[in-house]
Structure formats: C-alpha cells, structure tokens
Scaffold this motif. Structure first.
Motif, mmCIF file in Angstrom:
data_model
loop_
_atom_site.group_PDB
_atom_site.id
_atom_site.type_symbol
_atom_site.label_atom_id
_atom_site.label_comp_id
_atom_site.label_asym_id
_atom_site.label_seq_id
_atom_site.Cartn_x
_atom_site.Cartn_y
_atom_site.Cartn_z
ATOM 1 N N ALA A 295 9.559 15.831 -24.743
ATOM 2 C CA ALA A 295 9.552 17.200 -24.037
ATOM 3 C C ALA A 295 10.754 17.089 -23.034
ATOM 4 C CB ALA A 295 8.413 17.400 -23.333
ATOM 5 N N TRP A 296 11.129 16.023 -22.516
ATOM 6 C CA TRP A 296 12.185 15.911 -21.366
ATOM 7 C C TRP A 296 13.536 15.969 -22.496
ATOM 8 C CZ3 TRP A 296 11.818 15.881 -16.494
ATOM 9 C CH2 TRP A 296 12.818 15.990 -15.687
ATOM 10 N N MET B 111 14.120 19.546 -23.059
ATOM 11 C CA MET B 111 14.367 20.258 -22.026
ATOM 12 C C MET B 111 16.041 19.892 -21.675
ATOM 13 S SD MET B 111 11.207 19.649 -19.691
ATOM 14 C CE MET B 111 11.686 19.353 -18.046
ATOM 15 N N ARG C 161 12.726 4.475 -22.394
ATOM 16 C CA ARG C 161 12.720 2.883 -22.266
ATOM 17 C C ARG C 161 11.090 2.626 -21.839
ATOM 18 N NH1 ARG C 161 16.877 -0.979 -21.014
ATOM 19 N NH2 ARG C 161 18.637 0.551 -21.520
ATOM 20 N N LEU C 162 10.596 3.605 -21.301
ATOM 21 C CA LEU C 162 9.232 3.430 -20.933
ATOM 22 C C LEU C 162 8.243 3.238 -22.189
ATOM 23 C CD1 LEU C 162 6.923 3.283 -18.584
ATOM 24 C CD2 LEU C 162 7.111 5.867 -18.600
ATOM 25 N N MET D 82 5.325 13.894 -15.413
ATOM 26 C CA MET D 82 6.335 13.434 -16.328
ATOM 27 C C MET D 82 7.623 13.160 -15.444
ATOM 28 S SD MET D 82 7.791 15.558 -19.518
ATOM 29 C CE MET D 82 8.043 17.084 -18.761
ATOM 30 N N THR E 218 10.268 4.965 -13.240
ATOM 31 C CA THR E 218 11.001 4.129 -14.201
ATOM 32 C C THR E 218 12.387 3.980 -13.831
ATOM 33 O OG1 THR E 218 9.325 4.804 -15.693
ATOM 34 C CG2 THR E 218 11.247 3.517 -16.776
ATOM 35 N N MET F 156 6.201 12.854 -23.379
ATOM 36 C CA MET F 156 6.836 13.035 -22.033
ATOM 37 C C MET F 156 8.339 12.930 -22.485
ATOM 38 S SD MET F 156 5.384 10.837 -19.293
ATOM 39 C CE MET F 156 3.601 11.199 -18.331
ATOM 40 N N MET G 83 11.067 -6.742 -24.039
ATOM 41 C CA MET G 83 10.893 -5.546 -23.070
ATOM 42 C C MET G 83 9.572 -5.115 -22.810
ATOM 43 S SD MET G 83 12.859 -1.755 -23.888
ATOM 44 C CE MET G 83 14.520 -2.432 -23.907
ATOM 45 N N ASP G 84 8.958 -5.242 -21.646
ATOM 46 C CA ASP G 84 7.824 -4.656 -21.136
ATOM 47 C C ASP G 84 7.896 -4.351 -19.611
ATOM 48 O OD1 ASP G 84 6.164 -6.795 -19.377
ATOM 49 O OD2 ASP G 84 7.451 -8.152 -20.934
ATOM 50 N N GLU H 223 19.606 10.847 -17.544
ATOM 51 C CA GLU H 223 19.326 9.526 -17.328
ATOM 52 C C GLU H 223 17.590 9.028 -17.252
ATOM 53 O OE1 GLU H 223 20.229 6.221 -17.775
ATOM 54 O OE2 GLU H 223 22.201 6.820 -16.607
ATOM 55 N N VAL H 224 17.025 10.394 -16.716
ATOM 56 C CA VAL H 224 15.437 10.172 -16.672
ATOM 57 C C VAL H 224 15.027 10.231 -18.028
ATOM 58 C CG1 VAL H 224 13.255 11.743 -15.865
ATOM 59 C CG2 VAL H 224 15.401 11.000 -14.464
ATOM 60 N N LYS I 88 21.681 8.587 -9.220
ATOM 61 C CA LYS I 88 20.974 9.086 -10.248
ATOM 62 C C LYS I 88 19.398 9.194 -9.626
ATOM 63 C CE LYS I 88 23.842 8.815 -14.209
ATOM 64 N NZ LYS I 88 24.125 8.089 -15.569
ATOM 65 N N PHE J 109 13.370 -5.174 -18.374
ATOM 66 C CA PHE J 109 13.762 -4.149 -19.302
ATOM 67 C C PHE J 109 14.781 -4.338 -20.350
ATOM 68 C CE2 PHE J 109 12.360 -1.900 -15.217
ATOM 69 C CZ PHE J 109 11.779 -0.806 -15.773
ATOM 70 N N SER K 253 21.551 12.935 -13.803
ATOM 71 C CA SER K 253 20.647 11.948 -13.275
ATOM 72 C C SER K 253 19.518 12.540 -14.187
ATOM 73 C CB SER K 253 20.318 12.442 -11.782
ATOM 74 O OG SER K 253 19.607 13.470 -11.531
ATOM 75 N N ARG K 254 19.317 13.824 -14.586
ATOM 76 C CA ARG K 254 18.276 14.293 -15.494
ATOM 77 C C ARG K 254 18.253 13.748 -16.824
ATOM 78 N NH1 ARG K 254 15.216 18.110 -13.268
ATOM 79 N NH2 ARG K 254 14.841 19.344 -15.297
ATOM 80 N N CYS L 281 8.622 -0.102 -23.851
ATOM 81 C CA CYS L 281 8.101 -1.153 -23.089
ATOM 82 C C CYS L 281 6.656 -1.067 -23.369
ATOM 83 C CB CYS L 281 8.117 -0.777 -21.503
ATOM 84 S SG CYS L 281 9.754 -1.345 -20.689
ATOM 85 N N MET M 26 15.160 6.890 -19.211
ATOM 86 C CA MET M 26 14.157 5.936 -18.568
ATOM 87 C C MET M 26 12.738 6.073 -19.502
ATOM 88 S SD MET M 26 15.504 4.197 -16.424
ATOM 89 C CE MET M 26 17.227 4.300 -16.907
ATOM 90 N N LEU M 27 12.634 7.537 -19.753
ATOM 91 C CA LEU M 27 11.278 7.872 -20.385
ATOM 92 C C LEU M 27 11.029 7.060 -21.889
ATOM 93 C CD1 LEU M 27 10.631 11.507 -19.076
ATOM 94 C CD2 LEU M 27 9.350 9.639 -18.653
#
Lengths: 398, 388, 398, 388
Positions: free
Chosen positions: A319-320, A323, A299-300, D292, D299, A316, D1-2, A292-293, D320, A3, A289-290, A303, A296-297
């Motif tokens: 959209a996230w 929201m 970062r995904l 989603m 992740t 995603m 990063m992967d 933070e997600v 979290k 990451f 926490s939401r 990646c 993550m999306l």
C-alpha cells in the motif's frame, strides 16, 4: 534486533550482485514487465545457478537454500538492478503444485519452472470478477476424461507469450459460491484459445495485457490441480505463499531517485528546480522521508519473514509503495509544469517521457494486486481485529 | 441572489449540451487523436461559428454576441464535459479579448469579424523554455529594424500553431527582465503563421492534443502587426489571460463533472461481493469529496466570471480559481479512474481520455505555483483586508 | 444567475450593518459562544428591531420579512462581526413549535423567543446516544397529568444559563426504536435537575459545556411538543428547518484572515514568515484558495435557499468549513514552529493563544453537528443516490 | 535480519512498561500538570536512576550502562506510551552525550556520574526568538573578559530550566552568522543555573509542560565551563542533537501507539446504530492508515538508531525520521481523537493529554521545515546516489 544480513547472507548477496553486474544488460533491464529473448536467457542463467528452486525438494529440481532469506536477497537485488524478479512462477504456481498437486504434476512441471522452461500466465480475472473472484463464470464442463472450457478472461499480462495458463474456472453450477471453482493448467496452444491485446493507458508500446477467449478448449483431467472445486481455497492459501510479494520498495526508490537526479541536472533556461526553488526543494525533501518509510516497511517485512508469513506487513509495504508511486509522480509533474505532459518523442520530455508514463500508471498501482484500500482492510481486520464491515448488526434493532 | 440560468442561458446550455452529445462522442475524440492532422474538426468549427459561439464575448459592433463571461462559462463547461477539442480558447478568448481591449479601430474591424465567422484561427505564443509562466520568463526578442520588427526566439506549447492563421506572439522589446516580478518590456505582435522564418514542430503530449514548438528565426513583421502598446503588453494581456483562465477552468470543471458522473454511475452498476461497489463507505467518501470540490470549483468559476462582468478587479479570485480548479479537477480524474478499477487504466477505456487530460489541464496556462504567487501578491503584498 | 443582493436586500443589509457597527462592542464579540449580560442585551436589541421573528406569523410575535434572505443576511453580517448569530432558538425550536406545537405552546413560547426572553438548551445527546439518537435512554414516565423524567444528558452547552431545556426523552419501553421518543420542554429550575460542567480541551475558561442529571423531574403534559412518541421524526424534520446552519464560512474566513494578518506583522528576530519564507507563502496562498471555496459553497447555499432547503449544499458548506478550520490551524502551527504551542499568558503566544486554542478545537469542528464523514454520507446518499452502506446484499449469495 | 529483541532488551522493555503502567497513570499526569511546581516527579526520577536508565547510553567507565541507542529507543518508547514527564531527554541524551563526546577527562569524571545517579538535572538552552532551529539563528553572546566569559542573551523553550542544576548553553563567540547555513562561531557552556544574572520565566504551553524563557544578563562564567571547542560547538553538538532527535522520536512513537491502541479499543466497544463503530469502513481506513504510518515511523527510528550504533553517518536518516515521525504522530493524535467523537475534545477525557502533546512534540527540537532542510542538504546538495 538486527537490520543487517549475516555473514553467510552477505556472501550470498555478493554472489548475486556479481552475477547481476555481469548479466543484467540494458535489454534485461528493459524487460522488467515484458517478455523478450534477453529476459528468457537471463532467467535461464539464474535457473542454471539453481536460484529459482531454492528451498524446494531436490527430487523436483529444487536446490537447498543457504539462508531463509535467499529468495528475498535475490529479489531485492534483482529489483535494485531493475531486472525481472522471481515471482509468481515460483511463489504461487510451484508452491501450489508442491502443496496440492498430483505427483505427476510435480514431476512434470516443477523442474520446468526451476529451469525456466516455458512461461506461465496467471489467469484469474474476468469482467465481472475483479476483486470478487467468487463471481467467476468461465466454465469447465466435465466431459469424462477431460474438461471443456468456455469463457473469457482479461488482464492476462503474459498471455501473448506464455506456454501455460494457470487458471481458475467454475466447475459446478450446483455448488455454492466459492465451493465451485477449480484450478487447472491449460496449454497455451490448445485449439479454441484466442487472445486480444489490451494496452495500459499512455503506453502503446510496452505495457500490454490481454483478453483471452476460450471456446470449447479441451483440458485433460490430469491437469486439474488438487481436488475439483477447491480452487478458491488454493488461491487463498497461495496468497500466504507469496512471500516474494513483499518486494515493493526498490521500484519506488528507484523511481524517486531517478527523478531526483533528473531534477538536479535539468536546467530550464537557467532555472534548476531544486536549487532555485525552495518550494520544490522542501516538497522533494518531505517526499524523500516518505519514500524512506517504504524502505522501512519492506525491511520490517523481511525481519518478520524469518518467523512467520508477514501478510499484514506485506499489505502495508504494498500500500505504501503504491502511495509513493502516486505521490512521486504527481509531485514531479507539478514541479515540471507543462513540461511534465510531454510524451516520449519530444526532445523536451522529462526522462524521455518516463515521468509522464509513470504518472499515468500511478493510479493503477493503487488498484493492481488488491489496491490501497484493500490493503487497509486487511490491516484493519487481521492486525487490529476490527469487525467485517458487511457483518450484520451486533445488537438487534428495537 | 440566485444561481438560476436566464432563459437565454438555459437555451445556450441546452444547445451546447445537445450538440456535444451528438457530435463529440468517444469515437470522434479517438479519431481526432489518432487520425486527424489538425487536432480538431474544421466542420465542427464552422458549426461553432454558425451557432455564434465564436463571438460569444466579442462586441456586437464587430459581429460578436456581446454576451457575458458567465455565458462563456456556461458554454465552455458543456464543451469540457465532452472534452471537445477546438482552438476556441486562444482564438476567441485570448486573441479575441486582446484585440477587443487594445486593438486599433482598424485592427478590430479587420480581425474580429473573421474570428466570429470562424475564418481565422489564432494560436497563443507565450510560454518559453521555463517551468514558470511569469511574464519575466520571456526571452523571445523583437528588434526594431527600420519600420519593421524582427522577431527571434522559441515559443513552446503553442496550441494549434500548425493550423493557426495568426500567432499572437508576446516578445521582448524593452530589454531583459530585472527579476521575476518584472512584467515590463513586452509587446504583443500578430504574426502571420506563414511568415518567412516561422517553423512549427509538434510536441507530443499526454493528451495527444496539438501543442507546438514554434521557432522564430529573424521573422520580419511590419509595425502594423503590433497589438496594443509597445513595451507594455502585460497591462493589456493580463486581463485577457484572466478571461482565458476563467474559460479554461469552466472547460476543466465540465470535464470533472462528466468523469464524476461516469464514476458514480459505475459505482451503482458494478456489483462485487453481491453489492454495488457504491455501497462501500470508502467509495462514497471518494465520490462525495469529489463532488463537493467540483461544486466549489464551479461556483468559484461562475463567481469570478460574474465579478469580471461587473468590471471588478478579479486578480485574486482568478488566482484562487485557477489554483483550486486545476488541482481539484486533476484529482477528480484520478479518483474517477480509481472507481473503475484496473479498467480505468486501460488505453481503450473511455475514461482514460479524461485521465490523460487531467494533469495537462492542471498545468496549462501556468502551473499552480504561478497562480499561488498571484494569490500571494494579492493577499500578502497588498493592503490588509478589513475584517470589520 | 446573480451573486449579488437585490436593492431591497442591500438596503436591509445596510440597516443591519449600521446596527451592528453601533451595538457590537468588544463584550458582544467575546460572547460568541458563551452567555453574558452583554450578549443578552445585544440580542434583545435585535429582538426589538423585530429581527428574530422574521417570517413568523404576527399573532405569535413574528414580523414580516422584507426578503426571503433576511435571516441569512442578518446571520452573515452577525458572523462577520463575530457576534452571536440567530440560531437554534428560532431555527429549530420556534419552527418546531410553530409546525407541531399546541396553540398554547405557540402563544406561550414563540413571543418569548422572538423577544429574547429566556434562553434555551438543546438537550439531545447522551453517553450512549451520540450520532445515533435512537439509543436515548433518559426516560419520561407517564404519571397521569405529568411525566417524570430520569436520566442524564451531556454536551449541553447552554445548561448553565438556560431557562428551558428543549429535550428529547424516551417515552415507551414497548414501542420500537425511533418510535419511542418524545420532545418536551423542561423548566430549568425544576426540582431534581443538577448540572456538572465539562470543558473543551485547552480552554478552561470560556468553552464550557455540561452534563445534566434529571432525578424524578416533573414535567406537565402540556409541555409535550406535538404528539407523544413522534419526537424522533420532529427532530429529523427540524434539520431541514435549520437554514441558519448554512452560515459557516465567515468564521473560517475570519480565522484565516486574522492569522494571515498576524503573519504579515509578526517578526521573529527579523524574520517575517510570509515574506522571508517562500514555502510558508506558497502554503498560505494555497490555503487562501481553499478558504475561498468555503465562501463559494456558502454562497451556493444561499442561492439555492431561495428555491428549496439546501440540505446537501449545507452539508458541503459545513464539511468544508470544518476542514478549513483544521487546515488553517495546522498550517499556522507549523509556520510558527515551537511558538505555535504557547498558551494564553505568554507574551510570545501567537494572538494571545488564539491559534493554539483554535488548533486544539479544530478536530471537534469536524465532529460537532455531524462531522465531515457524516456530511459526506449525506452527500453520497441524497445527491449522488448511492445505496445505504449497511443495506443487505443486492444479490443473494451464489 | 530480525526485529526480535534480545533477552536484555526484552527485560528492559518489560521493566519499563510495568513501571510506567504502575506509576504513570492519568491521575499522576493530571497531578503533575496541575499541582506540581516541578513538572516531573523527583521520586520517579530517583527510580529512573536506580533502574540505571539515566546512564543508559553513557560510558561504563563513568558509571553508565554503555547500552546502545536501540536500547534507548526501546526505553523511550515505553516512557512515551504513558507520556511520562521527566528531564531525561536533555539531561541524559543532549547533555550526557555532549559531555561524553567532547568533555575533558575532568568534566567527564565530575559530571557524568552525577547524571547517572540522578543528582544533576540539565536543561538545554539553545532555541531563541526564531521560528527556526538552524544554529545560525543563535544570537546569545559570550564575550571574553579576562579569564572568564560573560554571557548575555535570551533563550526560549528551555525545558525544566527552573529545576535544572546546570544549563547547557549554546552561545555565539565567533561573530554573527553570515547566512542560514553558517553553523560556525558557537560555543557550548555549562552554566550553573543559580549563577548571578540568570532568570527563568515559565512559558505556558499546550502540553502544560515546563518550558522556560531564560534571560542571561551578563552572566560571568569561568573558562572551565566551556564544553568542547570554542567557536566549533556545532560539530560536537549536532551528533548529540541527532541522538536527542532519535530519543524524542522513540518517545513520540510510543505516545502514538498508545493513542492508537486506545482509539482502536474504543472503535470495538462503542456501539452506534447497532454496530461497533469500528465496523465502518471509514473508521477502519483511519485506523489502518495510522498504524501503517506508526509502523513506518517506529522502524525508521529503530533503523536510524541501529545505524548510529554502527557509527555510520545518519544525518539524512535523522532528518527523514524526525520529519516523518513528528508529522505522523501528530496526525495520529488527531485521528485518534476523531474516533472518540466529541468526547475526544473534552478537557477531562484522558486522551486529550495526548492530543495536547501531539503538535508540541511535532514542533519540538526544530519544526519540520528545519529537518526537511537537513534532508535536502543530504539528498540534493551532496553527490548523486548510485542507483546501480
């Protein structure tokens, strides 16, 4: 699995951060959505670093990029600094010109884009063509050596300061829907163009967009991008170029943390919303926490971007983010109570009206650039392989 | 059991609907927002008086119509549909009800007829510098000085303060509150807006309505300005606030219904991908969820009003009504705007008038956390319910 | 406008309440969903009062009803007492027989229903015919004086104690979908019928339903209800008879209040969830307002039922109730923490496992009898006038 | 990063997936639920040991594999897909990590190899009669008596207690907690399950797994049973609980992905009204929202594990992660069941195994309110974030 950035990427990021620390002034921060001299100057400095044309051929003014992530790293940091990101000019326009434009368009426009010479306006939407661009009716008639454009476009954010319109028009009355559109480049100072401002709700100063009227506007044939009547397909392909669009989380992070810090400090007659009120405290923690997600999306996306275009993951992420914009602002308003409704100008307005204005525009975020439901449809179709909702029955009725 | 309107109620509803349709269009609303320095139309206010609306619930012996709270809900729902701006809520309901409940005979005779006639406007000076609405949050103080009281403090969100003739001020006379549940020590005063020491400053809001910060700097008022019992204002004021909440919810629901109707019509008319967007199940789910919530909000408001008319204790119902209507209608404004797409967020689009009001209506007269606490006191702290 | 019962209605209600106070024993309460001797005895007592056939012609065993609301008042009170309501036997079966049945079916079955002689099972659903009853494949072949039924039905709740199946079968291979179904009455003890139990998740004792297999079962032609091949339309009409279905709120109310009272009393090592925890307190208060809205939607149904069939309002009421089932149980579980997961048999199980079992079945409520989304579709179509989602495009392409 | 797996990770994932596919089908799960008195399969446990899974994160010098927490996530996700029952979580992660972190050299040498070999099973005796998970809730007491400690108290939700060789007991040695934030005064003990005074009683649950109430009635244990520092267990235990939370979330996410995949497949196959139900936009929205959230949960879990592997402070991330994964996966079990219609609620339908576990997995290792409080401490009570 990793990451973190590589050493080379870290070095590039350090360079970017050092640059931003030096050049992102208050004026630049404020120009995130609007054009100002400070913004132009700032982007030109980035251009001078060769950062706009990274990965493009040098013969068109491009520069080699040190890592496949250069553009993301730059944009993530720009976004973190609340400075204008490298967006449509490079991601949509330059890439489309590179892929389908004539040699003369490439030589003419790509260096300009990479040098930040001149501004562009994406000019797609019309009153009856919102999500459904197939409905476009602005028409460009073949007049031999030029096209004559008549019609109206709206939600053209950069119209009041752009030099060129990157525009989709209908170019045939005979050909079927989607096979009758063309991409053209129109000089903003062409005779016959007039504009009228549209403002976003609750923000009569900064957030402006425009209606643009085209009355017998002449566009030389040389300004047709690629082949005539292929415009719809070029636009669809461009969606997959738009890797820059995967940057979405920093805004939402910044908004959340800005509001969180405000709540830590603000003191309503001795009550601090987050330390004196277990309900608000718990709600903000859940929201954290939401949010933070969302990180993550994003970062995904990054990646995956090293391998392929992360179109589903970008859906995603967007959209996230939208929201979170909504959830963050709604919760902040509820915690503030009536004080949440105060506008800029009141000494009691939370963050000088920022929360209220962000609240009003939160819904727009869910619609703008596709919207949450559109993103979910993309996920359902591309990732999950579910059938088109409007497809005919699979079994005959009987 | 039926939900049919009586003939009189039908007449009231039709009259109000027609009046609003004619007089309270978007141009009018924009004009009030942008160009009026009153925040409402004095002509329209006189028409309200002529139609008897300003006396709707006030006793007939003081010139009122003596109608029910259900009638009030029917009227306010129509005003709400067109988000009509007026000082009706606090003049007729909060002040009118407070004076009717606990005014002296002299006060009633003197004050109520001028409310009915539309010649007095009242503003409600309650909220202070707190996110909360609990009476314990009040710090504005009224000290005895000879045969007068001297009021000092700062009131926020005093709607139409600048245009009001009289401010209904709730001030502390009995020492500071011990805890958040302490509602004692408060007294209501009817203060002439033009008294020496009263200054008003506009608080710009999302709705662009007329909310004021009012500072009371040693404002001297005679004892005759006291309304109701000294130190025990809350017992008189709470029922008036309950009525105000019912009227506010009725107004809010009306606004929600109108936004919903506009969004539904748009969903039928707007064609994308060769289909009206209302054909999409997603859009149908949004609109169906919304109308279901609005029906619930509306029925709960009518039911609460009806129970109040029968003299029942409605504290729990009012809490549930305010908590639900406020959140629901605000969410409906959001859903409606979403149906309109990007257009729903353009300043010039008519429905943004509703969008801008949604959250503010939600948070008026106490944000939802206050009313949830009212519910909690009723359902948790009181005796168990008999489940038979 | 009047939310109260009239004097006559109040008198009737008092009579009902007095009856229920006398006759609703613990055994009756427990028989809400299952058949027991106590239940049969109790319903027969109601039948003896003439309460089952209210509003039906006296020649078929009906009794005059004192008020148009008699059936609702009875059901609301039954529901409030957690006793079995007057449901499908009267609301669906008796009404359908009355409207379309032969005189001999009326004379034969209506008095039995009103006297509570014998139990009925609605026998519609099949594995490939859930929401879409047009897909039914259980076939009844014309054998001259009788039909021969072959096939399988499932989710037949009363199959293990019923006397008759009220059943829909396919009666033509040639006629088109929806025009090939018939309603028939099948004796439960007919040769060729076998059943297998199905249990609802988490409730291996009480909540049972069944699969029913039909192997060359003979059904006399006299047991065809109405005309052959009109079964689908009779079923659709029956939905509008189902006024009893508007009773939904009392269950959800009872569930909410039962849990609320539990939380007031339960004491986890000195912590009381609702008085020591502001977050739970606030969440339960919000839920209380939402549960109250369910009561309002039911009241709205009843108000309207005096005028017309409240089909849209009943959809709202059922959907809302199902949502409240879910919200109530989920919140209760979250407040309980790990203790929410304990099953009947643990001394620590909340309300002897009631909350956990209700939680597990909460999702079923949103699906059973149509489901929330189906209810919303009915609202969108019938109330709001929005078009069928699967209708073809309104405009030809291009 | 992967996000690509290394070759070793691919091998681990494939091995685990194949093993689970082969060994952990629905019949097996039903059999464990209904007919086993252990709640897991001892044969399978031995296979786990043979494949090295029981030493996945344990140090190589004590026979472990010394692999990373990310590797653990990859493994547990596969176990979770098939909701495989085993005492891995508390044996390998909670106890293994606690012993590795703070055991004496003797303890490590003696205890860790037997964990790796699959010859010792541990159960975690932490939770007591409280809805909460805060360490302050612990009342179970260990009193010094000569050179021994005497433990008395009652522990709840001790998973696999009956099958465990050793109980990792957290008991109070330093006096009662002052307030909810007080985590001092606790000590960890490794107690032989067969000690005199230990009794276990099965607590029947929604999942039908093996949770026990364990009563300690003056259980005498030598000082050598202490793990880590007296009175300061929380400093050692909290990181072990964080690792356990990561592993639990990985397992939970796996279960969520499997349920989602099954529901998606059903949506494609099930035809009603002449169309696969997955053609309905409503169904598409449910499944898209779910996936989603699952991508986000997955992740976040990987990222938290990766940060932990780098030795960073992950307290906020763990909070979290646990709060989000727990709620998300439980909601996904519900959404999945909804797609299956009535069938999704029939005892015999395979996916109800997932539905029954959803809520329980959500509330394991502290319900969400506990983890929200952890987040709040990190984001509100600590220093402000630098927003640059």
């Amino acid at each position: 699995m990793n990451f973190e950035w590589s050493e080379a990427e870290k070095a590039y990021r350090s360079e970017v951060v050092a640059f931003l620390e030096e050049h992102v002034t208050e004026e630049v921060r404020g120009s995130w959505l609007v054009d100002t001299p400070a913004r132009i100057e700032f982007v030109s400095k980035m251009a001078a670093k060769g950062w706009l044309g990274q990965g493009f051929p040098e013969k068109y003014g491009g520069t080699p990029s040190t890592t496949p992530f250069a553009q993301y790293i730059l944009n993530v940091e720009l976004d973190r600094f609340n400075a204008p990101i490298v967006g449509k000019n490079v991601g949509t326009i330059a890439r489309t010109i590179l892929h389908v434009g004539s040699e003369s368009l490439k030589l003419d426009f790509l260096p300009k884009i990479f040098n930040n010479e001149g501004q562009w306006a994406l000019t797609y939407s019309e009153p009856s063509a919102g999500t459904d661009l197939g409905n476009i009716s602005t028409f460009a008639e073949n007049k031999g050596d030029h096209l004559e454009v008549n019609g109206m476009k709206h939600y053209i954010t950069s119209a009041h300061f752009c030099d060129w319109y990157w525009m989709v028009v209908k170019t045939s009355h005979e050909l079927p829907k989607h096979k009758n559109l063309s991409l053209i480049i129109v000089d903003a100072n062409s005779p016959g163009i007039s504009i009228a401002p549209m403002y976003c709700v609750g923000t009569t100063t900064a957030e402006r967009t425009n209606q643009v009227f085209f009355d017998r506007v002449k566009v030389p044939n040389s300004r047709i991008v690629g082949e005539l009547n292929q415009g719809f397909y070029y636009m669809m392909q461009a969606i997959d170029y738009e890797r820059f669009a995967i940057i979405a989380a920093a805004q939402h992070n910044r908004r959340f943390h800005k509001i969180l810090e405000y709540f830590k400090e603000v003191d309503f007659a001795g009550e601090r919303p987050l330390t004196d009120d277990p309900v608000s405290r718990s709600q903000m923690a859940r929201l954290a926490s939401r949010v933070e997600v969302g990180n993550m999306l994003e970062r995904l996306c990054m990646c995956i971007a090293a391998e392929r275009v992360p179109s589903v993951e970008a859906s995603m992420n967007k959209a996230w983010g939208a929201m979170m914009h909504d959830e963050t602002c709604s919760l902040a308003e509820n915690i503030l109570g009536p004080y949440g409704c105060l506008a800029k100008g009141s000494p009691y307005a939370a963050l000088q009206g920022y929360i209220m204005e962000e609240y009003l525009m939160a819904g727009h975020g869910r619609i703008a650039a596709g919207g949450v439901d559109t993103a979910k449809t993309i996920i359902a179709r591309r990732l999950l392989g579910l059938p088109n909702s409007f497809a005919p029955p699979v079994l005959s009725a009987r | 059991m039926d939900i049919k309107l009586s003939e009189d109620q039908n007449l009231l509803q039709d009259t109000a609907a027609r009046f609003m349709q004619r007089e309270c269009g978007f141009e009018f609303l924009r004009d009030i927002e942008n160009n009026s320095n009153t925040g409402f139309c004095p002509h329209m206010w006189r028409s309200f008086a002529e139609m008897g609306w300003l006396g709707i619930n006030l006793p007939e012996e003081y010139g009122g119509m003596g109608m029910t709270m259900v009638d009030n809900v029917i009227l306010l729902r129509e005003l709400g549909r067109k988000i009509c701006p007026s000082p009706l809520l606090h003049t007729v309901v909060t002040a009118g009800e407070s004076i009717s409940r606990c005014g002296t005979e002299v006060q009633k005779r003197e004050l109520l007829p001028s409310i009915v006639a539309g010649t007095s406007v009242y503003a409600f000076a309650f909220q202070e510098l707190s996110r909360f609405f609990h009476p314990s949050h009040i710090r504005c103080e009224a000290k005895v000085e000879g045969d007068a009281y001297v009021i000092s403090g700062r009131k926020m969100f005093v709607e139409f303060a600048d245009r009001a003739d009289t401010l209904l001020v709730v001030a502390r006379t009995g020492g500071p509150a011990i805890n958040r549940k302490d509602s004692s020590g408060l007294t209501m005063f009817l203060v002439d807006r033009h008294s020496v020491g009263v200054t008003c400053e506009l608080m710009p809001t999302m709705s662009r309505d007329r909310q004021y910060e009012v500072v009371f700097d040693n404002v001297r008022v005679p004892e005759s300005c006291i309304l109701g019992n000294v130190d025990r204002a809350w017992a008189d004021l709470e029922p008036a606030i309950q009525k105000t909440a019912i009227a506010l919810c009725a107004y809010t629901n009306g606004a929600g219904f109108e936004m919903h109707a506009r969004a539904t019509q748009y969903a039928k008319d707007r064609v994308q991908f060769d289909r009206p967007i209302g054909q999409m199940m997603t859009i149908q789910m949004y609109l169906a969820q919304s109308i279901m919530e609005l029906y619930g909000a509306d029925t709960l408001t009518l039911f609460t009003a009806s129970n109040m008319d029968q003299g029942l204790n409605v504290r729990g119902y009012v809490g549930k009504m305010k908590a639900f209507c406020a959140e629901t209608v605000c969410r409906n404004m959001d859903t409606g705007s979403q149906i309109f797409g990007g257009m729903g967020y353009m300043e010039d689009h008519d429905t943004t008038l509703y969008l801008r009001r949604g959250k503010q209506l939600e948070l008026m007269l106490g944000g939802t956390e206050y009313w949830l606490e009212v519910i909690a006191e009723e359902i948790i702290d009181r005796q168990p319910v008999n489940l038979s």
